[in-house]
Design a protein around this motif. Structure first.
Motif, PDB file in Angstrom:
ATOM      1  N   GLY A  38      30.973 -68.875 -79.924  1.00 39.27           N
ATOM      2  CA  GLY A  38      29.504 -68.450 -79.553  1.00 39.27           C
ATOM      3  C   GLY A  38      29.054 -67.342 -79.453  1.00 39.27           C
ATOM      4  N   LYS A  39      30.237 -67.422 -77.849  1.00 40.43           N
ATOM      5  CA  LYS A  39      29.249 -66.429 -76.593  1.00 40.43           C
ATOM      6  C   LYS A  39      30.428 -65.259 -77.421  1.00 40.43           C
ATOM      7  CE  LYS A  39      28.404 -70.010 -73.028  1.00 40.43           C
ATOM      8  NZ  LYS A  39      28.370 -70.169 -72.118  1.00 40.43           N
ATOM      9  N   VAL A  40      31.189 -65.188 -77.454  1.00 42.86           N
ATOM     10  CA  VAL A  40      31.837 -63.364 -77.894  1.00 42.86           C
ATOM     11  C   VAL A  40      31.702 -63.535 -78.803  1.00 42.86           C
ATOM     12  CG1 VAL A  40      34.994 -62.778 -78.585  1.00 42.86           C
ATOM     13  CG2 VAL A  40      34.011 -65.053 -76.985  1.00 42.86           C
ATOM     14  N   ARG A  41      31.104 -63.773 -79.906  1.00 45.10           N
ATOM     15  CA  ARG A  41      30.008 -63.602 -81.214  1.00 45.10           C
ATOM     16  C   ARG A  41      29.721 -62.593 -81.360  1.00 45.10           C
ATOM     17  NH1 ARG A  41      28.145 -67.216 -85.832  1.00 45.10           N
ATOM     18  NH2 ARG A  41      26.878 -67.369 -83.423  1.00 45.10           N
ATOM     19  N   ASP A  42      29.034 -63.670 -79.943  1.00 46.53           N
ATOM     20  CA  ASP A  42      27.286 -62.854 -78.908  1.00 46.53           C
ATOM     21  C   ASP A  42      27.585 -61.282 -78.288  1.00 46.53           C
ATOM     22  OD1 ASP A  42      25.896 -64.683 -80.971  1.00 46.53           O
ATOM     23  OD2 ASP A  42      25.318 -65.946 -79.332  1.00 46.53           O
ATOM     24  N   LEU A  43      28.865 -61.599 -77.373  1.00 48.04           N
ATOM     25  CA  LEU A  43      28.883 -60.311 -77.196  1.00 48.04           C
ATOM     26  C   LEU A  43      29.269 -59.764 -77.456  1.00 48.04           C
ATOM     27  CD1 LEU A  43      29.798 -59.330 -74.447  1.00 48.04           C
ATOM     28  CD2 LEU A  43      31.978 -59.746 -74.187  1.00 48.04           C
ATOM     29  N   LEU A  47      27.804 -55.047 -77.951  1.00 47.16           N
ATOM     30  CA  LEU A  47      28.943 -53.353 -77.643  1.00 47.16           C
ATOM     31  C   LEU A  47      29.433 -53.230 -79.198  1.00 47.16           C
ATOM     32  CD1 LEU A  47      31.804 -55.649 -75.643  1.00 47.16           C
ATOM     33  CD2 LEU A  47      29.613 -54.467 -75.029  1.00 47.16           C
ATOM     34  N   GLN A  48      29.755 -51.842 -79.097  1.00 52.73           N
ATOM     35  CA  GLN A  48      30.042 -50.625 -79.826  1.00 52.73           C
ATOM     36  C   GLN A  48      31.704 -51.922 -80.662  1.00 52.73           C
ATOM     37  OE1 GLN A  48      31.278 -46.810 -79.149  1.00 52.73           O
ATOM     38  NE2 GLN A  48      29.327 -46.764 -77.282  1.00 52.73           N
ATOM     39  N   CYS A  49      30.766 -52.426 -81.641  1.00 52.57           N
ATOM     40  CA  CYS A  49      32.092 -53.202 -82.008  1.00 52.57           C
ATOM     41  C   CYS A  49      31.479 -54.065 -83.173  1.00 52.57           C
ATOM     42  CB  CYS A  49      31.992 -55.435 -81.127  1.00 52.57           C
ATOM     43  SG  CYS A  49      32.375 -56.383 -82.017  1.00 52.57           S
ATOM     44  N   GLU A  50      32.319 -54.220 -84.537  1.00 48.05           N
ATOM     45  CA  GLU A  50      32.481 -53.854 -86.028  1.00 48.05           C
ATOM     46  C   GLU A  50      32.442 -55.335 -85.907  1.00 48.05           C
ATOM     47  OE1 GLU A  50      32.765 -52.277 -90.127  1.00 48.05           O
ATOM     48  OE2 GLU A  50      33.270 -51.562 -88.513  1.00 48.05           O
ATOM     49  N   LEU A  51      31.721 -56.542 -86.474  1.00 50.30           N
ATOM     50  CA  LEU A  51      32.409 -57.726 -87.161  1.00 50.30           C
ATOM     51  C   LEU A  51      33.289 -58.168 -88.034  1.00 50.30           C
ATOM     52  CD1 LEU A  51      32.595 -61.037 -85.837  1.00 50.30           C
ATOM     53  CD2 LEU A  51      30.695 -61.315 -86.695  1.00 50.30           C
ATOM     54  N   LEU A  52      33.853 -58.479 -88.395  1.00 50.97           N
ATOM     55  CA  LEU A  52      34.786 -58.168 -89.836  1.00 50.97           C
ATOM     56  C   LEU A  52      34.735 -59.367 -90.384  1.00 50.97           C
ATOM     57  CD1 LEU A  52      37.009 -56.132 -89.417  1.00 50.97           C
ATOM     58  CD2 LEU A  52      35.133 -54.884 -90.176  1.00 50.97           C
ATOM     59  N   SER A  53      35.212 -60.966 -89.607  1.00 53.30           N
ATOM     60  CA  SER A  53      34.624 -62.144 -90.358  1.00 53.30           C
ATOM     61  C   SER A  53      34.626 -62.704 -89.010  1.00 53.30           C
ATOM     62  CB  SER A  53      35.824 -61.828 -90.826  1.00 53.30           C
ATOM     63  OG  SER A  53      37.497 -61.808 -90.157  1.00 53.30           O
ATOM     64  N   SER A  54      33.814 -64.686 -89.152  1.00 50.22           N
ATOM     65  CA  SER A  54      34.282 -65.092 -88.227  1.00 50.22           C
ATOM     66  C   SER A  54      34.366 -66.350 -89.112  1.00 50.22           C
ATOM     67  CB  SER A  54      32.783 -65.780 -87.515  1.00 50.22           C
ATOM     68  OG  SER A  54      31.448 -64.574 -88.089  1.00 50.22           O
TER      69      SER A  54
END
Length: 317
Positions: A112-117, A121-128
């Motif tokens: 959860g911490k890495v996903r929130d980080l 940022l300039q980060c696009e979450l593709l899948s979790s």
């Protein structure tokens, strides 16, 4: 001027030394003075044309320079005019695969911490993906992201604070040739589309309805092809402008306990209770499945066998 000075000096010295020949000296001085004047006039006459020619040439050159068109301003070099030895821009698709270990009880928190980080940022979450620990299987988690190169170090730094990186694999694929090819196709299709639009707007040229329909159909096909190529260019831009980062979370395995090395016998003794419980559970399941059949089939069969056995005894008696 030189002749006059010479004559004056000569006349003064000769006059006082020889008085009888004064008249002859005066005549000689007059003749010399006339010759000097003629030579001076000839020199000036010869110099005047040269000065006039030089002045006219200078004025002519000045007029030509004034009438000449101004030098063209330097034109900025474009991408197509780039020097052959200029460095070519590279388009690289970078991918990083990481495997990290987390204590089993902190697996969900670290994920959860890495996903929130990533959200900061300039980060696009593709899948979790998150799978919690169960008695049958250990827990696991996974994150797949696209991160800007400037924020990759920040993401990995935040990951190092909550998990231990076990392995990291970085791969790079050169997409330069593919990007150049796609951009060239886009330019060609745009020029062709614009020419077709000009043909449709041209009212001076007489065209039949069949010709107009053919131009319109070609224009539609060209626009569809251009949209497909533009989509391909966007995909390439996503692949080359951001790094593909995949993080696999696994629970840490404890191989040393109580200062002693890992022992399979001690592990078997610790797991004996769970193995016994599983065996009893299997037995209960078997009895629950077989008991109805014993009541329905076993009892009538036992009664029939007992009846046959008693009849055989009566006959034998």
């Amino acid at each position: 001027m030189t002749c006059r000075k010479h004559l004056r000096s000569h006349f003064s010295s000769s006059t006082f030394a020889h008085r009888p020949g004064v008249l002859l000296l005066v005549l000689a001085a007059a003749l010399s003075l006339g010759g000097c004047k003629r030579s001076d006039n000839e020199t000036l006459a010869a110099a005047e044309p040269a000065m006039a020619y030089g002045g006219s040439m200078g004025m002519k050159s000045a007029r030509l320079e004034a009438a000449a068109p101004p030098a063209p301003a330097p034109v900025a070099a474009t991408a197509s005019d780039r020097a052959p030895d200029a460095p070519l821009q590279r388009f690289l698709a970078v991918r990083q695969d990481l495997n990290v270990e987390v204590p089993p009880e902190h697996l969900a928190d670290a994920w959860g911490k890495v996903r929130d980080l990533c959200g900061t940022l300039q980060c696009e979450l593709l899948s979790s993906t998150l799978q919690r620990e169960t008695p049958q299987q250990p827990g696991s988690a996974m994150l797949e992201m696209r991160v800007a190169p400037a924020d990759v170090d920040r993401l990995l730094g935040g990951l190092a604070g909550v998990a231990r990186v076990v392995s990291q694999n970085t791969t790079s694929e050169d997409k330069t040739a593919e990007v150049i090819d796609v951009e060239a196709r886009i330019r060609n299709r745009v020029e062709f589309r614009d020419s077709l639009r000009l043909m449709l707007r041209d009212t001076a040229t007489k065209r039949t309805m069949a010709d107009l329909l053919a131009i319109q159909r070609t224009l539609s096909d060209t626009q569809a092809e251009l949209d497909a190529i533009a989509t391909q260019r966007k995909v390439l831009e996503q692949q080359t402008s951001k790094q593909h980062v995949q993080i696999q979370f696994t629970p840490a395995r404890v191989l040393v306990q109580g200062g002693r090395s890992y022992n399979p016998m001690m592990r078997a003794l610790r797991e004996a209770g769970s193995v016994l419980a599983e065996s009893v559970g299997t037995l209960i399941t078997f009895l629950a499945a077989v008991l109805p059949w014993l009541l329905l089939v076993g009892l009538p069969l036992a009664w029939l066998l007992r009846l046959l056995w008693r009849r055989r005894r009566i006959k034998a008696a």
